[in-house]
Design a protein around this motif. Structure first.
Motif, PDB file in Angstrom:
ATOM      1  N   THR A 207      -1.394   2.418  -1.732  1.00 31.05           N
ATOM      2  CA  THR A 207      -0.624   2.139  -0.348  1.00 31.05           C
ATOM      3  C   THR A 207      -1.758   2.671   1.293  1.00 31.05           C
ATOM      4  O   THR A 207      -1.922   2.235   2.171  1.00 31.05           O
ATOM      5  CB  THR A 207       0.886   2.537   0.062  1.00 31.05           C
ATOM      6  OG1 THR A 207       1.245   1.497  -1.025  1.00 31.05           O
ATOM      7  CG2 THR A 207       1.187   1.550   0.915  1.00 31.05           C
TER       8      THR A 207
ATOM      9  N   MET B  92      -4.218   1.796   2.163  1.00 29.38           N
ATOM     10  CA  MET B  92      -4.671   0.313   3.046  1.00 29.38           C
ATOM     11  C   MET B  92      -4.030   0.824   4.555  1.00 29.38           C
ATOM     12  O   MET B  92      -5.131  -0.407   6.125  1.00 29.38           O
ATOM     13  CB  MET B  92      -3.610  -0.613   2.508  1.00 29.38           C
ATOM     14  CG  MET B  92      -4.008  -1.514   1.491  1.00 29.38           C
ATOM     15  SD  MET B  92      -5.708  -2.648   1.053  1.00 29.38           S
ATOM     16  CE  MET B  92      -6.994  -1.305   0.381  1.00 29.38           C
TER      17      MET B  92
ATOM     18  N   GLY C 165      -6.648  -0.253   7.469  1.00 34.42           N
ATOM     19  CA  GLY C 165      -5.707  -1.004   8.084  1.00 34.42           C
ATOM     20  C   GLY C 165      -5.779  -0.406   9.960  1.00 34.42           C
ATOM     21  O   GLY C 165      -6.544  -1.630  11.233  1.00 34.42           O
TER      22      GLY C 165
ATOM     23  N   LEU D  82       2.803 -13.462   9.615  1.00 36.55           N
ATOM     24  CA  LEU D  82       2.534 -12.547   8.012  1.00 36.55           C
ATOM     25  C   LEU D  82       4.519 -12.644   7.663  1.00 36.55           C
ATOM     26  O   LEU D  82       4.034 -12.914   6.372  1.00 36.55           O
ATOM     27  CB  LEU D  82       1.828 -11.036   7.984  1.00 36.55           C
ATOM     28  CG  LEU D  82       0.425 -11.198   8.159  1.00 36.55           C
ATOM     29  CD1 LEU D  82       0.692  -9.517   8.222  1.00 36.55           C
ATOM     30  CD2 LEU D  82       0.150 -11.024   6.859  1.00 36.55           C
TER      31      LEU D  82
ATOM     32  N   LEU E  60       1.958 -14.203   0.242  1.00 37.59           N
ATOM     33  CA  LEU E  60       0.797 -12.595   0.184  1.00 37.59           C
ATOM     34  C   LEU E  60       0.683 -11.780  -0.757  1.00 37.59           C
ATOM     35  O   LEU E  60       1.855 -11.671  -0.875  1.00 37.59           O
ATOM     36  CB  LEU E  60       0.026 -12.856   1.219  1.00 37.59           C
ATOM     37  CG  LEU E  60      -0.296 -13.914   2.986  1.00 37.59           C
ATOM     38  CD1 LEU E  60      -0.549 -12.848   3.750  1.00 37.59           C
ATOM     39  CD2 LEU E  60      -1.510 -14.535   2.058  1.00 37.59           C
ATOM     40  N   PRO E  61      -0.235 -11.193  -0.833  1.00 39.68           N
ATOM     41  CA  PRO E  61       0.130  -9.821  -1.658  1.00 39.68           C
ATOM     42  C   PRO E  61       0.494  -9.194  -0.960  1.00 39.68           C
ATOM     43  O   PRO E  61       0.252  -9.104   0.340  1.00 39.68           O
ATOM     44  CB  PRO E  61      -1.227 -10.141  -2.454  1.00 39.68           C
ATOM     45  CG  PRO E  61      -2.025 -10.506  -2.102  1.00 39.68           C
ATOM     46  CD  PRO E  61      -2.000 -11.674  -1.623  1.00 39.68           C
TER      47      PRO E  61
ATOM     48  N   TRP F 254      -0.224  -6.377  -0.722  1.00 45.32           N
ATOM     49  CA  TRP F 254      -1.090  -4.632   0.048  1.00 45.32           C
ATOM     50  C   TRP F 254      -1.393  -5.993   1.118  1.00 45.32           C
ATOM     51  O   TRP F 254      -2.120  -4.908   2.387  1.00 45.32           O
ATOM     52  CB  TRP F 254      -2.402  -4.698  -0.711  1.00 45.32           C
ATOM     53  CG  TRP F 254      -2.999  -6.117  -1.729  1.00 45.32           C
ATOM     54  CD1 TRP F 254      -3.490  -6.856  -2.574  1.00 45.32           C
ATOM     55  CD2 TRP F 254      -4.350  -6.601  -0.940  1.00 45.32           C
ATOM     56  NE1 TRP F 254      -3.770  -7.502  -2.675  1.00 45.32           N
ATOM     57  CE2 TRP F 254      -4.205  -8.019  -1.657  1.00 45.32           C
ATOM     58  CE3 TRP F 254      -4.713  -5.905   0.599  1.00 45.32           C
ATOM     59  CZ2 TRP F 254      -6.169  -8.567  -0.552  1.00 45.32           C
ATOM     60  CZ3 TRP F 254      -6.374  -7.450   0.859  1.00 45.32           C
ATOM     61  CH2 TRP F 254      -6.790  -8.177   0.069  1.00 45.32           C
ATOM     62  N   VAL F 255      -1.364  -7.131   1.637  1.00 38.66           N
ATOM     63  CA  VAL F 255      -2.237  -7.640   2.621  1.00 38.66           C
ATOM     64  C   VAL F 255      -1.054  -7.605   3.642  1.00 38.66           C
ATOM     65  O   VAL F 255      -1.435  -6.983   4.827  1.00 38.66           O
ATOM     66  CB  VAL F 255      -2.082  -9.181   2.693  1.00 38.66           C
ATOM     67  CG1 VAL F 255      -2.753 -10.280   3.925  1.00 38.66           C
ATOM     68  CG2 VAL F 255      -3.249  -9.484   1.577  1.00 38.66           C
ATOM     69  N   GLY F 256       0.330  -7.245   3.803  1.00 36.16           N
ATOM     70  CA  GLY F 256       0.575  -7.100   4.362  1.00 36.16           C
ATOM     71  C   GLY F 256       0.746  -5.768   4.960  1.00 36.16           C
ATOM     72  O   GLY F 256       1.328  -5.164   5.630  1.00 36.16           O
ATOM     73  N   THR F 257       0.603  -4.482   3.810  1.00 36.85           N
ATOM     74  CA  THR F 257       0.485  -2.841   4.168  1.00 36.85           C
ATOM     75  C   THR F 257      -1.196  -2.922   4.774  1.00 36.85           C
ATOM     76  O   THR F 257      -1.172  -2.773   6.317  1.00 36.85           O
ATOM     77  CB  THR F 257       0.403  -2.367   2.726  1.00 36.85           C
ATOM     78  OG1 THR F 257       1.307  -3.095   2.331  1.00 36.85           O
ATOM     79  CG2 THR F 257       0.071  -0.852   2.867  1.00 36.85           C
ATOM     80  N   LEU F 258      -2.359  -3.576   4.421  1.00 35.24           N
ATOM     81  CA  LEU F 258      -2.874  -3.905   5.083  1.00 35.24           C
ATOM     82  C   LEU F 258      -3.306  -4.280   7.003  1.00 35.24           C
ATOM     83  O   LEU F 258      -3.604  -3.388   7.565  1.00 35.24           O
ATOM     84  CB  LEU F 258      -4.118  -4.380   4.362  1.00 35.24           C
ATOM     85  CG  LEU F 258      -6.157  -4.701   5.186  1.00 35.24           C
ATOM     86  CD1 LEU F 258      -6.331  -3.431   5.256  1.00 35.24           C
ATOM     87  CD2 LEU F 258      -6.636  -5.398   4.561  1.00 35.24           C
ATOM     88  N   VAL F 259      -2.937  -5.412   6.772  1.00 38.82           N
ATOM     89  CA  VAL F 259      -2.758  -5.785   8.386  1.00 38.82           C
ATOM     90  C   VAL F 259      -1.653  -5.667   8.767  1.00 38.82           C
ATOM     91  O   VAL F 259      -1.575  -5.732  10.538  1.00 38.82           O
ATOM     92  CB  VAL F 259      -3.023  -8.001   8.030  1.00 38.82           C
ATOM     93  CG1 VAL F 259      -2.804  -8.816   9.427  1.00 38.82           C
ATOM     94  CG2 VAL F 259      -4.154  -7.750   7.212  1.00 38.82           C
TER      95      VAL F 259
END
Length: 121
Positions: free
Chosen positions: A2, A5, A9, A49, A56-57, A59-64
């Protein structure tokens, strides 16, 4: 994983914010336009988002969301620039008030728009 990411990001978001600031205010006197721009873009992206949600997975929320948007957007600079505007006299106070109203209204509006767009996916 986490933290990686968020770090990745955030690094991209910080560079993007610097780039937007350079493009918007280069050669001109300081203004809140760059901060307004990144806050509106970040609000739209976070709304999108949120609208997409669990499609979405995680990790996408964490990254973006956390990383990129967290580094791109800025409440502290918005506050500083608004106070600085207000301190320049009656005209500056008007611009400060406009900055507050526009940032809140447009930010919330594009977040809602992003959410609606995200739900349509």
């Amino acid at each position: 994983m986490t933290w990686a990411m968020v770090l990745l990001g955030g690094a991209v978001g910080a560079v993007a914010r610097f780039g937007v600031n350079w493009l918007v205010v280069r050669g001109s006197r300081p203004s809140p336009w760059a901060t307004f721009t990144v806050n509106v873009v970040g609000s739209l992206l976070l709304g999108l988002l949120a609208g997409v949600g669990t499609a979405l997975p995680g990790w996408v929320g964490t990254l973006v969301g956390t990383g990129f948007c967290g580094a791109l957007t800025t409440y502290s600079t918005f506050g500083y620039e608004t106070v600085r505007l207000a301190g320049t006299g009656p005209v500056g106070r008007g611009w400060a008030l406009l900055n507050i109203v526009a940032t809140l209204a447009v930010g919330l509006g594009v977040a809602a728009l992003g959410w609606q767009l995200g739900r349509s996916f």
